[in-house]
Design an enzyme around this catalytic site. Structure first.
Site, mmCIF file in Angstrom:
data_model
loop_
_atom_site.group_PDB
_atom_site.id
_atom_site.type_symbol
_atom_site.label_atom_id
_atom_site.label_comp_id
_atom_site.label_asym_id
_atom_site.label_seq_id
_atom_site.Cartn_x
_atom_site.Cartn_y
_atom_site.Cartn_z
ATOM 1 N N ASP A 103 -3.557 -6.141 9.892
ATOM 2 C CA ASP A 103 -2.554 -5.965 8.848
ATOM 3 C C ASP A 103 -2.941 -4.744 8.013
ATOM 4 O O ASP A 103 -3.927 -4.773 7.272
ATOM 5 C CB ASP A 103 -2.532 -7.243 7.996
ATOM 6 N N ASP A 106 3.817 -16.428 10.434
ATOM 7 C CA ASP A 106 2.419 -16.122 10.156
ATOM 8 C C ASP A 106 2.028 -16.786 8.852
ATOM 9 O O ASP A 106 2.851 -16.982 7.959
ATOM 10 C CB ASP A 106 2.138 -14.615 10.147
ATOM 11 N N GLU A 119 -1.495 -2.481 5.224
ATOM 12 C CA GLU A 119 -0.397 -2.408 4.263
ATOM 13 C C GLU A 119 -0.916 -2.094 2.869
ATOM 14 O O GLU A 119 -2.088 -1.774 2.662
ATOM 15 C CB GLU A 119 0.381 -3.717 4.254
#
Length: 408
Positions: free
Chosen positions: A159, A68, A161
């Site tokens: 994502d 990624d 996080e």
């Protein structure tokens, strides 16, 4: 001074404090002009890993590799996508957006070049729950993600996080209830827009405390981040991972991208695309005797692991039953395998209910085990496969392990 360092310093200056639970102002959502977030959840809050992922060993049992990338991976120039493909990578996720306004300026070129190199490619979004508007954020992502219902575009990924700026509250200042509600609204909106569940990228040490161990997202594919030699523990709600980001990458080194592995073979990876290929039927081979499970007498008798080769009666369709469950449909008669309490498994049902659902457990040695939804017990090849299969075991040993083999 690099623009990345400037953005981190600006973000740090906007932070209100270091105490867990202190809210960030909404304006902080756009404080990084170059998009400060990237998929780096395997490190602690506010940190960036600097280990060389190009030297990391591909974890045992995984054969499909991917990377990624974000704008940070252009620090040293364009990405050599044909070289990535030549190195054996099969898929890539490219950062598209962050928050409600940031667009990765390199997204379109990376997305197109990675596809042109033959990779399966998906877009990802760095979530900013401090923006407090998950629906707007999800729409912004999908408006810019270039999702297509074709055989080369992977389902999008979100994502979720740690905040990347110094002094930020670990969970963006949201309570566990607020965080769970934000994620649900975001993921629901993505699914409403594209008709497929979005993949969730996270780390267990973030997910569990920030969502209060929320276990209701297991139907979403999981990309687990953990820079370890063995797969890290999974967050609440998941029994298996779809992707594992096992090394972080270092944008200051040429070609040092974040390293991922897919939990399955290439045909399974294609089923994560916008136009997934039809799944090939599978055979189940018992580890204890290396024999194949058969729907005996075209499904009129209980399943038993006693065949040395695969024919029609040894083939099953693995059917998505929702909420992370699967059902097994015998090719011999088109009926579903059922767990009728303590009775042997048999393929005689015309529809899927609670007794026809299983959870696939991916064991560390590459085998799988089947856990019945009806009673929470594991399927066993009883007496080393000499008796019919039954779901009555509370733990996994040699007799509860099977190899899942594609038959075409």
């Amino acid at each position: 001074m690099s623009r990345r360092l400037i953005s981190v310093l600006v973000s740090a200056g906007l932070a209100l404090g270091t105490v867990f639970g202190v809210s960030q102002p909404v304006s902080a959502a756009d404080s990084a002009p170059d998009g400060g977030g990237r998929a780096n959840a395997g490190v602690k809050p506010g940190a960036r890993a600097a280990t060389a992922s190009t030297t990391a060993t591909t974890p045992a049992g995984y054969t499909i590799r991917g990377i990624d990338v974000s704008s940070h991976d252009h620090n040293l120039g364009p990405i050599n996508w044909p070289g990535v493909a030549t190195d054996g990578y099969k898929f890539a996720y490219v950062k598209a957006t962050e928050g409600q306004t940031y667009r990765n300026p390199y997204f379109a070129e990376d997305y197109a070049a990675a596809k042109a190199a033959g990779l399966l490619v998906g877009a990802y979004h760095f979530a900013r729950p401090d923006g407090r508007d998950p629906v707007t954020e999800a729409n912004f992502f999908i408006d810019n993600a270039q999702f297509a219902k074709d055989s080369q575009t992977l389902v999008p990924m979100v994502d979720i996080e740690w905040p990347y700026w110094s002094g930020a509250p670990t969970c963006y200042g949201l309570t566990t209830t607020e965080m769970s509600a934000w994620i649900k609204s975001f993921t629901d909106q993505v699914k409403a827009r594209i008709g497929r569940p979005v993949m969730i990228y996270t780390n267990t040490n973030y997910w569990n405390p920030c969502t209060g161990n929320n276990a209701t997202f297991g139907a979403n594919p999981l990309d687990i981040a953990g820079y370890t030699t063995t797969r890290p523990p999974l967050p609440a709600g998941w029994t298996t991972e779809t992707v594992w980001q096992y090394a972080a990458g270092n944008p200051s080194e040429p070609g040092n991208y974040s390293q991922n592995v897919f939990n399955g073979d290439y045909p399974a990876l294609t089923r994560l695309t916008g136009a997934p290929a039809a799944a090939a039927p599978i055979a189940l081979r018992a580890r204890i005797n290396s024999r194949y499970v058969v729907a005996e007498s075209a499904g009129t008798k209980p399943l038993i692991a006693n065949r040395t080769s695969v024919g029609l009666w040894e083939q099953f369709d693995l059917v998505d039953a929702g909420d992370g469950f699967v059902a097994l449909r015998a090719r011999a008669n088109g009926r579903y395998v059922v767990v009728e309490g303590t009775k042997p498994l048999i393929a005689n049902r015309t529809s899927v209910g609670a007794w026809e659902k299983f959870t696939i457990i991916n064991n560390s040695d590459g085998s799988i085990s089947l856990q019945a939804n009806a009673n929470g017990r594991y399927v066993v090849a009883e007496n080393a496969g000499t008796q019919p299969l039954v779901a009555n075991r509370t733990s996994i040993g040699p007799w509860e392990k099977f190899d899942k083999i594609a038959t075409s």
